[in-house]
Design a protein around this motif. Structure first.
Motif, short mmCIF file in Angstrom:
data_model
loop_
_atom_site.label_atom_id
_atom_site.label_comp_id
_atom_site.label_asym_id
_atom_site.label_seq_id
_atom_site.Cartn_x
_atom_site.Cartn_y
_atom_site.Cartn_z
N CYS A 193 0.80 -1.22 0.00
CA CYS A 193 0.00 0.00 0.00
C CYS A 193 0.83 1.27 0.00
CB CYS A 193 -0.97 0.00 1.17
SG CYS A 193 -0.24 0.49 2.75
N SER A 247 2.84 2.40 2.51
CA SER A 247 3.01 3.04 3.82
C SER A 247 4.45 3.02 4.32
CB SER A 247 2.13 2.34 4.85
OG SER A 247 2.63 1.03 5.10
N CYS A 307 0.96 -3.36 8.98
CA CYS A 307 0.13 -2.44 8.21
C CYS A 307 -1.16 -3.18 7.79
CB CYS A 307 0.93 -1.93 7.01
SG CYS A 307 0.17 -0.55 6.14
N CYS A 308 -1.30 -3.46 6.53
CA CYS A 308 -2.52 -4.09 6.02
C CYS A 308 -2.68 -5.54 6.45
CB CYS A 308 -2.56 -3.98 4.50
SG CYS A 308 -2.66 -2.26 3.94
N GLU A 351 -9.64 5.07 5.00
CA GLU A 351 -8.35 5.00 4.33
C GLU A 351 -7.62 3.69 4.65
OE1 GLU A 351 -3.97 7.08 4.00
OE2 GLU A 351 -5.57 8.26 4.90
N GLN A 352 -7.73 3.22 5.89
CA GLN A 352 -7.09 1.95 6.25
C GLN A 352 -7.72 0.80 5.47
OE1 GLN A 352 -7.91 2.38 10.45
NE2 GLN A 352 -5.72 2.64 10.90
N ARG A 378 -6.49 1.03 1.81
CA ARG A 378 -5.12 0.52 1.67
C ARG A 378 -5.10 -1.02 1.74
NH1 ARG A 378 -0.91 3.94 1.81
NH2 ARG A 378 -1.34 6.13 2.25
N TYR A 388 -6.44 -2.45 -1.52
CA TYR A 388 -5.41 -2.35 -2.56
C TYR A 388 -4.41 -3.50 -2.39
CZ TYR A 388 -1.28 -0.86 -5.09
OH TYR A 388 -0.19 -0.84 -5.92
N THR A 389 -3.97 -3.72 -1.16
CA THR A 389 -3.02 -4.80 -0.87
C THR A 389 -3.62 -6.15 -1.23
OG1 THR A 389 -1.91 -3.49 0.81
CG2 THR A 389 -1.66 -5.88 0.97
N ILE A 418 -2.81 8.00 -2.07
CA ILE A 418 -4.04 8.53 -1.48
C ILE A 418 -4.05 10.02 -1.74
CG2 ILE A 418 -5.40 8.83 0.62
CD1 ILE A 418 -5.13 5.89 -0.28
#
Length: 159
Positions: free
Chosen positions: A13, A15, A22-23, A37-38, A41, A44-45, A81
């Motif tokens: 993502c 980050s 993270c994800c 937003e989390q 992300r 997307y991952t 983003i």
């Protein structure tokens, strides 16, 4: 996909955190994202890892397709983003993003303004306003990689 396979890798993502910090905490450990937003992300991952199960699990039941076929020829390169909109007390949020990807030898960009709803404490993807996918053209092997790594394309995302 298991935690041990991805946990020391940087998260796709963008980050700059390890995947599991993270994800991965949402995809693997089933924690719930606190903000749209989390969730964006992590979705997307999930696309980057071809994880249709997670995508369906985080898709609102009103708009989730019965069948979800992911194109395994797509290689996701980067996520940016652009803007987020939600109030902590709001149950609706928006994330405006751009994602670069490679399909065959073509580089493409997807721009979407995604809408999310929170139901029973869980954020879910509902739908999005997709902008035209402008063709970025073919990348030269010696040009900077569009994923933003700073490496030449031939040493990064060409595979």
């Amino acid at each position: 996909m298991t935690i041990s396979t991805h946990h020391k890798r940087p998260c796709p993502c963008g980050s700059k955190n390890d995947y599991i910090q993270c994800c991965g905490q949402y995809i693997e450990a089933n924690e719930l994202p606190e903000y749209p937003e989390q969730l964006m992300r992590s979705r997307y991952t999930a696309y980057a890892f071809n994880n249709a199960e997670y995508l369906k699990k985080t898709w609102h039941k009103r708009t989730c397709p019965a069948q979800l076929q992911l194109d395994t020829e797509i290689k996701w390169l980067s996520l940016e983003i652009i803007d987020t909109q939600n109030d902590q007390n709001d149950d609706e949020g928006w994330v405006d993003f751009a994602a670069k990807f490679k399909h065959g030898v073509r580089l493409l960009s997807l721009h979407e303004r995604s809408r999310f709803l929170r139901e029973n404490g869980q954020w879910l993807y509902v739908d999005g306003e997709i902008s035209r996918q402008p063709l970025m053209g073919k990348a030269s092997r010696n040009s900077p990689c569009p994923c933003g790594s700073g490496k030449k394309f031939k040493h990064c995302c060409i595979d």
